[in-house]
Design an enzyme around this catalytic site. Structure first.
Site, PDB file in Angstrom:
ATOM      1  N   HIS A   8       0.863  -1.188   0.000  1.00 29.25           N
ATOM      2  CA  HIS A   8       0.000   0.000   0.000  1.00 29.25           C
ATOM      3  C   HIS A   8       0.903   1.243   0.000  1.00 29.25           C
ATOM      4  O   HIS A   8       1.962   1.246   0.649  1.00 29.25           O
ATOM      5  CB  HIS A   8      -0.872  -0.023   1.251  1.00 29.25           C
ATOM      6  CG  HIS A   8      -2.122   0.790   1.171  1.00 29.25           C
ATOM      7  ND1 HIS A   8      -2.108   2.144   0.947  1.00 29.25           N
ATOM      8  CD2 HIS A   8      -3.430   0.452   1.302  1.00 29.25           C
ATOM      9  CE1 HIS A   8      -3.349   2.596   0.950  1.00 29.25           C
ATOM     10  NE2 HIS A   8      -4.170   1.588   1.159  1.00 29.25           N
ATOM     11  N   GLY A  35       0.486  -5.045   2.084  1.00 29.48           N
ATOM     12  CA  GLY A  35      -0.721  -5.370   1.313  1.00 29.48           C
ATOM     13  C   GLY A  35      -0.412  -6.067   0.008  1.00 29.48           C
ATOM     14  O   GLY A  35      -1.229  -6.782  -0.548  1.00 29.48           O
ATOM     15  N   TYR A  69      -4.818  -4.569  10.430  1.00 31.47           N
ATOM     16  CA  TYR A  69      -5.258  -5.227   9.188  1.00 31.47           C
ATOM     17  C   TYR A  69      -6.736  -5.607   9.304  1.00 31.47           C
ATOM     18  O   TYR A  69      -7.279  -5.705  10.390  1.00 31.47           O
ATOM     19  CB  TYR A  69      -4.363  -6.441   8.885  1.00 31.47           C
ATOM     20  CG  TYR A  69      -4.192  -6.634   7.391  1.00 31.47           C
ATOM     21  CD1 TYR A  69      -3.564  -5.640   6.633  1.00 31.47           C
ATOM     22  CD2 TYR A  69      -4.688  -7.737   6.743  1.00 31.47           C
ATOM     23  CE1 TYR A  69      -3.442  -5.781   5.258  1.00 31.47           C
ATOM     24  CE2 TYR A  69      -4.574  -7.886   5.369  1.00 31.47           C
ATOM     25  CZ  TYR A  69      -3.931  -6.893   4.637  1.00 31.47           C
ATOM     26  OH  TYR A  69      -3.816  -7.013   3.278  1.00 31.47           O
TER      27      TYR A  69
END
Ligand code: YXS
Length: 259
Positions: A64, A108, A138
């Protein structure tokens, strides 16, 4: 300018993440380009899709884009987050998707690789699950995804330590389907993709969806879901969450105080 290159040959689609300067971070622009490439290949008659980095990449994807994470007090991984969206798209795609992994995979991007149906890596590939490095909570679907693929103990080690899992260990654990020398990685992946492309697309589409539905058949009571979300709010409302992101941007080690 697109952050991905898209190819279609012999019913095999390939999506090459092509932003090496930014280590293929999964920011909204990159995700949009991957989604566009996916739609193009699905409508263009691809029977199987390979997702890879450009050749020679040291980092498959740095995960991410931390610059796109909310600074504080907002869920960093909501349902409509670009990363979460691409994970759902790959898992729900009617086509089998192969992650061809050369280089390190972070955060991610691990979930992205694990959302693919088959993972093939070279010896220098690695997988590191890093929420604890920047104090990100998460999400439930992601955690269930890891537990389902690697079991509770390995999932805990990955989430607790944020340390890279080597390709060799990942293959021994069944996380990588194949561990292949770097100079054979592309040909091996294309050969396996070719074996898939000649089989019945309907049968493959159905068995992929059956496995997804059965593997995700976790009855979760509303109370359990609310408890999970409450725990996540503790983290993304915390000083540690803000400190994790600030420290990354200031290029210094974070100082977490547990609140
Ligand atoms: O200094 P510049 O401006 O050139 O930028 C540096 C890094 O800041 C940047 N960069 C990133 N920017 C945004 N988001 C990222 N995830 C990210 N990763 C890196 O890229 C430029 C080059 O990075 P640098 O100098 O560190 O390269 P390196 O070769 O020394 O090291 C490569 C890595 C990947 C080992 C290193 O960049 C790294 O550890 N990156 C962070 C990996 C990570 O923790 N990703 C998880 C992101 S958060 C996420 O995916 C989820 C929300 S969660 O946290 O739940 O998993």
């Amino acid at each position: 300018m697109s952050f991905v290159l898209t190819q279609l040959s012999n019913d095999i689609g390939t999506i090459i993440m092509n932003n090496p300067e930014r280590l293929n971070v999964l920011n909204s622009a990159m995700v949009d380009d991957i989604l566009t490439a996916f739609a193009l290949l699905e409508s263009g008659g691809a029977r199987v899709i390979i997702i890879r980095s450009s050749a020679g990449a040291k980092v498959w994807s740095a995960g991410h884009d931390i610059n796109e994470l909310p600074i504080a007090d907002r869920d960093p991984l909501p349902y409509d987050d670009p990363l979460v969206t691409i994970l759902r798209t790959i898992q729900a795609s009617t086509l089998p998707v192969i992650a061809m992994i050369e280089g390190s995979v972070w955060g991610g991007a691990c979930d992205l690789a694990l959302s693919c149906d088959i993972l093939i890596g070279s010896p220098h590939a690695s997988l590191a699950m890093t929420p604890a490095k920047i104090s990100v909570p998460y999400n439930a679907t992601g955690i269930l995804h890891f537990i389902g693929i690697m079991g509770v103990n390995i999932a805990k080690e990955m989430f607790f330590s944020a340390q890279p899992l080597t390709a060799e260990r990942a293959q021994k654990l069944g996380i990588l389907n194949h561990l292949v020398p770097l100079d054979e990685l592309e040909s091996f992946t294309l050969e396996l993709a070719g074996c898939i492309a000649i089989n019945s697309p309907l049968s493959i589409r159905v068995v992929k969806e059956q496995i997804r539905l059965l593997a995700n058949a976790h009855p979760l009571s509303p109370q359990t879901f609310e408890r999970v979300q409450g725990l996540r709010r503790l983290v993304y409302h915390s000083d540690d969450y803000a400190e994790g992101i600030r420290a990354f941007k200031e290029k210094r080690p974070p100082i977490f105080n547990g609140s």
